[in-house]
Design an enzyme around this catalytic site. Structure first.
Site, PDB file in Angstrom:
ATOM      1  N   GLY A  65       0.804  -1.226   0.000  1.00  0.00           N
ATOM      2  CA  GLY A  65       0.000   0.000   0.000  1.00  0.00           C
ATOM      3  C   GLY A  65       0.832   1.268   0.000  1.00  0.00           C
ATOM      4  O   GLY A  65       1.996   1.273  -0.396  1.00  0.00           O
ATOM      5  N   GLY A  95       2.758   4.550   1.643  1.00  0.00           N
ATOM      6  CA  GLY A  95       3.458   5.015   2.837  1.00  0.00           C
ATOM      7  C   GLY A  95       4.822   4.378   3.026  1.00  0.00           C
ATOM      8  O   GLY A  95       5.228   3.481   2.287  1.00  0.00           O
ATOM      9  N   GLU A 123      -2.826  -2.674  -6.135  1.00  0.00           N
ATOM     10  CA  GLU A 123      -3.611  -1.494  -6.528  1.00  0.00           C
ATOM     11  C   GLU A 123      -2.683  -0.431  -7.124  1.00  0.00           C
ATOM     12  O   GLU A 123      -2.784  -0.060  -8.273  1.00  0.00           O
ATOM     13  CB  GLU A 123      -4.301  -0.954  -5.286  1.00  0.00           C
ATOM     14  N   LEU A 166      -3.782   4.618  10.811  1.00  0.00           N
ATOM     15  CA  LEU A 166      -3.566   5.735  11.735  1.00  0.00           C
ATOM     16  C   LEU A 166      -3.792   5.288  13.182  1.00  0.00           C
ATOM     17  O   LEU A 166      -3.032   5.638  14.075  1.00  0.00           O
ATOM     18  CB  LEU A 166      -4.498   6.895  11.375  1.00  0.00           C
TER      19      LEU A 166
HETATM   20  N1  COA Z   1      -2.844  10.336  15.966  1.00  0.00           N
HETATM   21  C1  COA Z   1      -2.555  11.576  15.509  1.00  0.00           C
HETATM   22  N2  COA Z   1      -1.872  11.808  14.358  1.00  0.00           N
HETATM   23  C2  COA Z   1      -1.481  10.720  13.663  1.00  0.00           C
HETATM   24  C3  COA Z   1      -1.745   9.414  14.083  1.00  0.00           C
HETATM   25  C4  COA Z   1      -2.456   9.248  15.306  1.00  0.00           C
HETATM   26  N3  COA Z   1      -2.764   8.048  15.760  1.00  0.00           N
HETATM   27  N4  COA Z   1      -1.227   8.558  13.174  1.00  0.00           N
HETATM   28  C5  COA Z   1      -0.654   9.294  12.210  1.00  0.00           C
HETATM   29  N5  COA Z   1      -0.802  10.598  12.511  1.00  0.00           N
HETATM   30  C6  COA Z   1      -0.359  11.728  11.715  1.00  0.00           C
HETATM   31  C7  COA Z   1       1.117  11.655  11.361  1.00  0.00           C
HETATM   32  O1  COA Z   1       1.887  12.267  12.354  1.00  0.00           O
HETATM   33  C8  COA Z   1       1.139  12.397  10.042  1.00  0.00           C
HETATM   34  O2  COA Z   1       1.055  13.773  10.314  1.00  0.00           O
HETATM   35  P1  COA Z   1       1.872  14.840   9.413  1.00  0.00           P
HETATM   36  O3  COA Z   1       1.254  14.718   8.026  1.00  0.00           O
HETATM   37  O4  COA Z   1       1.587  16.132  10.082  1.00  0.00           O
HETATM   38  O5  COA Z   1       3.295  14.388   9.446  1.00  0.00           O
HETATM   39  C9  COA Z   1      -0.178  12.012   9.376  1.00  0.00           C
HETATM   40  O6  COA Z   1      -1.053  11.642  10.457  1.00  0.00           O
HETATM   41  C10 COA Z   1      -0.062  10.847   8.399  1.00  0.00           C
HETATM   42  O7  COA Z   1       0.471   9.727   9.065  1.00  0.00           O
HETATM   43  P2  COA Z   1       1.623   8.811   8.430  1.00  0.00           P
HETATM   44  O8  COA Z   1       1.801   7.682   9.368  1.00  0.00           O
HETATM   45  O9  COA Z   1       2.837   9.598   8.088  1.00  0.00           O
HETATM   46  O10 COA Z   1       0.914   8.388   7.073  1.00  0.00           O
HETATM   47  P3  COA Z   1       1.429   7.494   5.864  1.00  0.00           P
HETATM   48  O11 COA Z   1       1.980   8.367   4.807  1.00  0.00           O
HETATM   49  O12 COA Z   1       2.236   6.337   6.331  1.00  0.00           O
HETATM   50  O13 COA Z   1      -0.004   6.961   5.334  1.00  0.00           O
HETATM   51  C11 COA Z   1      -2.261   6.244   5.669  1.00  0.00           C
HETATM   52  C12 COA Z   1      -0.830   6.246   6.217  1.00  0.00           C
HETATM   53  C13 COA Z   1      -3.069   5.330   6.604  1.00  0.00           C
HETATM   54  C14 COA Z   1      -2.847   7.641   5.710  1.00  0.00           C
HETATM   55  C15 COA Z   1      -2.220   5.702   4.197  1.00  0.00           C
HETATM   56  O14 COA Z   1      -1.689   4.408   4.191  1.00  0.00           O
HETATM   57  C16 COA Z   1      -3.620   5.647   3.576  1.00  0.00           C
HETATM   58  O15 COA Z   1      -4.044   6.619   2.994  1.00  0.00           O
HETATM   59  N6  COA Z   1      -4.327   4.501   3.721  1.00  0.00           N
HETATM   60  C17 COA Z   1      -5.702   4.337   3.250  1.00  0.00           C
HETATM   61  C18 COA Z   1      -5.832   3.659   1.921  1.00  0.00           C
HETATM   62  C19 COA Z   1      -5.120   2.361   1.822  1.00  0.00           C
HETATM   63  O16 COA Z   1      -4.692   1.741   2.782  1.00  0.00           O
HETATM   64  N7  COA Z   1      -4.971   1.904   0.616  1.00  0.00           N
HETATM   65  C20 COA Z   1      -4.280   0.663   0.378  1.00  0.00           C
HETATM   66  C21 COA Z   1      -4.154   0.283  -1.018  1.00  0.00           C
HETATM   67  S1  COA Z   1      -2.960   1.298  -1.891  1.00  0.00           S
END
Ligand code: COA
Length: 438
Positions: free
Chosen positions: A221, A223, A244, A319
Site C-alpha cells: 500500500g 506510505g 492497486e 492511523l
Molecule cells: N494520531 C494523531 N496523528 C497521527 C496518528 C495518530 N494516531 N497517526 C498518524 N498521525 C499523523 C502523522 O503524524 C502524520 O502527520 P503529518 O502529516 O503532520 O506528518 C499524518 O497523520 C499521516 O500519518 P503517516 O503515518 O505519516 O501516514 P502514511 O503516509 O504512512 O499513510 C495512511 C498512512 C493510513 C494515511 C495511508 O496508508 C492511507 O491513505 N491509507 C488508506 C488507503 C489504503 O490503505 N490503501 C491501500 C491500497 S494502496
C-alpha cells in the site's frame, strides 16, 4: 477507409485549446476524471477559469486522489459554482473537506466504477492520455482504474495529450472516433517524493519480510512502511505483483530479479496494477512494456481475483487500531486524512487466498512518540476502514499481533504486547476497565 492518415485528419479536426474545450461545460454539469496522472491539469484549470469568468453555477467535479492544486480545493469561494467531490483525497481535497468547502464520497475503490454507472450522471469525462497511435488509439497510460466505466457513463469525452505520458500496452484505450475534443499539454509528469525509510519502518519491514515465502504474490500500500517491506524483500525469489498502486519499491524488486511473476496462476509472467504512481523510473518501466498490465479496479481489487493467488500477502498502513482490531486509516477524529482506497479489498482477498496473509503495519507511536496508535477506542469521530471481522495481522516495530480467529481478550493482549512500552500499562488498565481482559 480508416488509415493512419484518416485518424490524423480526425485528430486535427478535433484539436482545440484547453480553454475552448472547457468552455463547452455548462452550469449544472458533472465533470469527472480518473486517478493521478490520468488527470488533465490543463483542461481542469481551464474549467475553473471558465466557471469564474462566465459565472457558472452548480458544476460538480469528481476527483480520485488529486495530484494537481485544483482551484476548487484551494478557494472556498468556488463552493456552489465549482464543487469538488473526492473519492480518495490527498493534500488538496483533504484541505477542502476539512475546511467545509469540499465533499467526500465514502466508497471502496473497487466499487467506484459501478457507483459511477449506477449513481452519477456524467456530462464530461476529461482524461490525460499518451499520444495517439497509428490506429487512432490513445492509451490511458499509467491508469487502469475507473476510466472505462467513466467513459461508458459520460455524454462527452475530451482528452488532453501529454507526450511525456508513457504508452502502456495493456491499459484502457480510447479511440479518436469516441472523443469530441483533443487538446495538447506537454508537461512534466508528477512524481511522488521518495518515502523516507527510518529505523522503525525498517524494523517493521524486516519483521514482515520474514513471514513472506518465496513465490508469494504481493500488494504493497501507500506510505513508508509498505515501501520498507518492499526494500526488505530483495533476497526473495519468484515473487509476483498484483497490486492497486505500483510503487518505486516494486521497480527495485523487478530490477533485482526478486519479482518475476512466474508463480502467479493468472497473468503469469506479468505485473498487474490498477495504477502506477511514483518516480520517473516507474513511468519508464511501463512504457511499451508487454509485461505490465494496468487494468480496471473492479477487476484488480476484486477480493475473488486476489484470492486466486496462493500465498497472497497484502501490506497496508493505518492511523489507529482499537482493542477489537478495528483499523482506522482515513481520519483522526473528525479530521479527514485519506480514503478507504483498496485496503479492505486486499485484506479480504489475502485472507481468502490459500496461505495468504494481510498485514496492517505502522510505527507504534505518532506525534514524536507522544501518542500510541494502538488505542482502547478509536478517537471520537473517526471512521472504521477495516472492520474487526476482516482484520488479520497488526504489526508495529515491537512485533506481529495475529488477530484473526482470536477472541477479544486475546486480541487486546496481543495488541498491547506490540504497543510502545511507554503505553502498555495504561492500555492494560483501560482493557481491564472495559472488561476486555478477562
Ligand atoms: N494520531 C494523531 N496523528 C497521527 C496518528 C495518530 N494516531 N497517526 C498518524 N498521525 C499523523 C502523522 O503524524 C502524520 O502527520 P503529518 O502529516 O503532520 O506528518 C499524518 O497523520 C499521516 O500519518 P503517516 O503515518 O505519516 O501516514 P502514511 O503516509 O504512512 O499513510 C495512511 C498512512 C493510513 C494515511 C495511508 O496508508 C492511507 O491513505 N491509507 C488508506 C488507503 C489504503 O490503505 N490503501 C491501500 C491500497 S494502496
Amino acid at each position: 477507409m480508416n488509415t493512419a492518415r484518416t485518424y490524423r485528419k480526425l485528430y486535427k479536426q478535433k484539436l482545440a485549446t484547453a480553454e475552448a474545450l472547457a468552455e463547452r461545460v455548462e452550469s449544472g454539469n458533472v465533470v469527472c476524471s480518473d486517478i493521478t496522472l490520468a488527470q488533465p491539469s490543463g483542461l481542469l484549470n481551464a474549467l475553473a477559469q471558465h466557471v469564474k469568468k462566465d459565472g457558472l453555477t452548480g458544476v460538480k467535479q469528481h476527483t480520485v486522489l488529486d495530484v494537481y492544486p485544483y482551484e476548487m480545493y484551494q478557494n472556498a469561494d468556488l463552493l456552489g459554482s465549482l464543487t469538488g467531490i473526492s473519492w480518495f483525497s490527498s493534500g488538496g481535497a483533504r484541505k477542502a473537506i476539512n475546511g467545509g468547502y469540499g465533499d467526500v464520497m465514502p466508497c471502496y475503490y473497487r466499487d467506484i466504477p459501478s457507483l459511477f454507472e449506477q449513481y452519477v450522471d456524467v456530462d464530461y469525462f476529461f482524461a490525460a492520455v499518451s499520444p495517439m497511435d497509428s490506429h487512432g488509439y490513445f492509451s490511458m497510460s499509467t491508469v487502469g482504474s475507473n476510466s472505462e466505466a467513466m467513459m461508458r457513463k459520460a455524454k462527452h469525452i475530451i482528452v488532453e495529450v501529454n507526450k511525456n505520458l508513457p504508452r502502456a500496452l495493456h491499459s484502457p484505450m480510447v479511440h479518436i472516433s469516441q472523443v469530441e475534443g483533443v487538446c495538447e499539454n506537454t508537461i512534466p509528469l508528477v512524481v511522488l517524493p521518495q518515502a523516507k525509510i527510518d529505523e522503525v519502518s525498517q524494523t517493521i519491514g524486516n519483521l514482515i519480510a520474514e513471514q513472506i515465502p518465496d513465490g508469494a504474490t504481493l500488494q504493497l500500500g501507500i506510505g513508508a512502511v509498505p515501501d520498507a517491506v518492499g526494500m526488505a524483500l530483495k533476497n526473495k525469489h519468484d515473487l509476483g505483483i498484483h497490486t492497486e498502486m505500483f510503487t518505486d519499491s516494486m521497480v527495485e524488486l523487478i530490477e533485482c530479479g526478486a519479482v518475476n511473476n512466474s508463480k502467479k496462476p493468472i497473468h503469469t509472467g506479468r505485473t498487474v496494477a490498477t495504477f502506477a504512481f511514483g518516480s520517473q523510473r516507474i513511468y519508464d518501466l511501463i512504457n511499451d512494456n508487454p509485461a505490465f498490465e494496468l487494468l480496471p479496479v473492479d477487476y484488480v481489487n476484486d477480493p475473488a481475483v486476489i484470492a486466486k493467488h496462493p500465498n497472497f500477502v497484502s501490506i497496508n498502513a493505518a492511523l489507529e487500531v482499537d482493542f477489537y482490531g478495528q483499523v482506522c486509516a482515513e481520519a483522526i477524529g473528525t479530521k479527514h486524512v485519506s480514503g478507504t482506497g483498496g485496503q479492505v479489498d486486499y485484506v479480504r482477498g489475502a485472507v481468502q487466498s490459500p496461505g495468504g496473509m494481510s498485514f496492517i503495519a505502522f510505527p507504534s507511536t505518532a506525534k514524536g512518540g507522544t501518542v500510541s496508535k494502538i488505542v482502547p477506542m478509536l478517537t471520537q469521530g473517526s471512521v472504521v476502514t477495516t472492520s474487526k471481522n476482516d482484520v488479520d495481522c497488526i504489526v508495529t516495530e515491537y512485533g506481529i499481533a495475529k488477530l484473526r480467529g482470536r477472541p477479544l481478550s486475546e486480541r487486546a493482549k496481543a495488541l498491547i504486547s506490540i504497543a510502545h512500552p511507554d503505553f502498555r500499562d495504561e492500555l492494560t488498565f483501560a482493557a481491564k476497565k472495559q472488561n476486555i481482559i478477562i
